[in-house]
Design a protein around this motif. Structure first.
Motif, PDB file in Angstrom:
ATOM      1  N   VAL A  74      72.663 -47.890  38.791  1.00 33.32           N
ATOM      2  CA  VAL A  74      72.303 -49.078  38.008  1.00 33.32           C
ATOM      3  C   VAL A  74      71.012 -49.724  38.523  1.00 33.32           C
ATOM      4  CG1 VAL A  74      73.065 -51.344  37.211  1.00 33.32           C
ATOM      5  CG2 VAL A  74      74.676 -49.436  37.245  1.00 33.32           C
ATOM      6  N   PRO A  75      70.849 -49.912  39.842  1.00 32.69           N
ATOM      7  CA  PRO A  75      69.555 -50.441  40.302  1.00 32.69           C
ATOM      8  C   PRO A  75      68.391 -49.505  39.970  1.00 32.69           C
ATOM      9  CG  PRO A  75      71.192 -50.720  42.014  1.00 32.69           C
ATOM     10  CD  PRO A  75      71.820 -49.866  40.953  1.00 32.69           C
ATOM     11  N   LEU A  76      68.638 -48.204  40.029  1.00 34.58           N
ATOM     12  CA  LEU A  76      67.587 -47.242  39.681  1.00 34.58           C
ATOM     13  C   LEU A  76      67.196 -47.361  38.212  1.00 34.58           C
ATOM     14  CD1 LEU A  76      65.839 -44.974  40.800  1.00 34.58           C
ATOM     15  CD2 LEU A  76      67.663 -43.381  40.196  1.00 34.58           C
ATOM     16  N   ILE A  77      68.190 -47.507  37.361  1.00 33.48           N
ATOM     17  CA  ILE A  77      67.914 -47.714  35.934  1.00 33.48           C
ATOM     18  C   ILE A  77      67.084 -48.977  35.744  1.00 33.48           C
ATOM     19  CG2 ILE A  77      68.973 -48.319  33.716  1.00 33.48           C
ATOM     20  CD1 ILE A  77      71.325 -46.474  34.512  1.00 33.48           C
ATOM     21  N   LEU A  78      67.441 -50.044  36.450  1.00 36.71           N
ATOM     22  CA  LEU A  78      66.708 -51.305  36.342  1.00 36.71           C
ATOM     23  C   LEU A  78      65.262 -51.154  36.795  1.00 36.71           C
ATOM     24  CD1 LEU A  78      66.601 -54.318  35.739  1.00 36.71           C
ATOM     25  CD2 LEU A  78      67.487 -54.733  38.039  1.00 36.71           C
ATOM     26  N   VAL A  79      65.027 -50.435  37.889  1.00 33.49           N
ATOM     27  CA  VAL A  79      63.661 -50.230  38.381  1.00 33.49           C
ATOM     28  C   VAL A  79      62.838 -49.458  37.359  1.00 33.49           C
ATOM     29  CG1 VAL A  79      62.303 -49.014  40.130  1.00 33.49           C
ATOM     30  CG2 VAL A  79      64.232 -50.438  40.819  1.00 33.49           C
ATOM     31  N   VAL A  80      63.421 -48.426  36.776  1.00 33.67           N
ATOM     32  CA  VAL A  80      62.708 -47.644  35.755  1.00 33.67           C
ATOM     33  C   VAL A  80      62.402 -48.524  34.544  1.00 33.67           C
ATOM     34  CG1 VAL A  80      62.938 -45.733  34.116  1.00 33.67           C
ATOM     35  CG2 VAL A  80      63.602 -45.420  36.501  1.00 33.67           C
ATOM     36  N   GLN A  81      63.360 -49.335  34.124  1.00 37.35           N
ATOM     37  CA  GLN A  81      63.137 -50.214  32.981  1.00 37.35           C
ATOM     38  C   GLN A  81      62.045 -51.240  33.261  1.00 37.35           C
ATOM     39  OE1 GLN A  81      67.152 -51.602  32.452  1.00 37.35           O
ATOM     40  NE2 GLN A  81      67.597 -50.049  30.904  1.00 37.35           N
ATOM     41  N   LEU A  82      62.038 -51.787  34.458  1.00 39.82           N
ATOM     42  CA  LEU A  82      60.990 -52.753  34.812  1.00 39.82           C
ATOM     43  C   LEU A  82      59.615 -52.089  34.857  1.00 39.82           C
ATOM     44  CD1 LEU A  82      62.799 -54.878  37.537  1.00 39.82           C
ATOM     45  CD2 LEU A  82      62.182 -55.568  35.208  1.00 39.82           C
ATOM     46  N   ALA A  83      59.559 -50.866  35.368  1.00 39.72           N
ATOM     47  CA  ALA A  83      58.290 -50.130  35.392  1.00 39.72           C
ATOM     48  C   ALA A  83      57.794 -49.870  33.972  1.00 39.72           C
ATOM     49  CB  ALA A  83      58.449 -48.823  36.153  1.00 39.72           C
ATOM     50  N   VAL A  86      56.422 -53.127  32.551  1.00 40.47           N
ATOM     51  CA  VAL A  86      55.086 -53.425  33.088  1.00 40.47           C
ATOM     52  C   VAL A  86      54.047 -52.567  32.393  1.00 40.47           C
ATOM     53  CG1 VAL A  86      53.626 -53.212  35.140  1.00 40.47           C
ATOM     54  CG2 VAL A  86      55.868 -54.289  35.316  1.00 40.47           C
ATOM     55  N   LEU A  87      54.329 -51.283  32.211  1.00 38.56           N
ATOM     56  CA  LEU A  87      53.385 -50.397  31.522  1.00 38.56           C
ATOM     57  C   LEU A  87      53.183 -50.824  30.077  1.00 38.56           C
ATOM     58  CD1 LEU A  87      54.456 -46.917  32.900  1.00 38.56           C
ATOM     59  CD2 LEU A  87      52.327 -48.138  33.374  1.00 38.56           C
ATOM     60  N   ALA A  88      54.258 -51.196  29.405  1.00 35.24           N
ATOM     61  CA  ALA A  88      54.152 -51.617  27.999  1.00 35.24           C
ATOM     62  C   ALA A  88      53.321 -52.883  27.873  1.00 35.24           C
ATOM     63  CB  ALA A  88      55.547 -51.828  27.419  1.00 35.24           C
TER      64      ALA A  88
END
Length: 92
Positions: A74-83, A86-88
């Motif tokens: 779940v934290p990994l999913i959150l980090v990917v979503q935040l990245a 930021v890119l978007a």
């Protein structure tokens, strides 16, 4: 563009509310021996954007905290979503 922002805000509010509720419901069901929410469904709601609320639910309900699939996933999913966010924001 304002309509898209409004839709996204409503979407993320709804998916986070549902993820939090599912976490609480599954903990309640686990304590009572009732029918559980499948792990696949819990992770799906995290992947759909509900990872912040699910993490909060994990902490508040002390639920799924011993399963690596959740305390790492779940934290990994959150980090990917935040990245991706930021890119978007940067490139769109």
């Amino acid at each position: 563009m304002d309509l898209l922002r409004e839709f996204l805000l409503i979407y993320f509010a709804a998916v986070n509310l549902l993820a939090f509720a599912l976490c609480g419901w599954d903990k309640w069901a686990a304590k009572r021996g009732a029918r559980r929410v499948p792990e696949r469904r819990l992770l799906l709601f995290c992947a759909l954007g509900g990872s912040p609320a699910f993490l909060l639910g994990m902490a508040l309900f002390h639920h799924k905290t011993r399963k690596p699939k959740f305390y790492v996933g779940v934290p990994l999913i959150l980090v990917v979503q935040l990245a991706l966010l930021v890119l978007a924001v940067r490139f769109l």
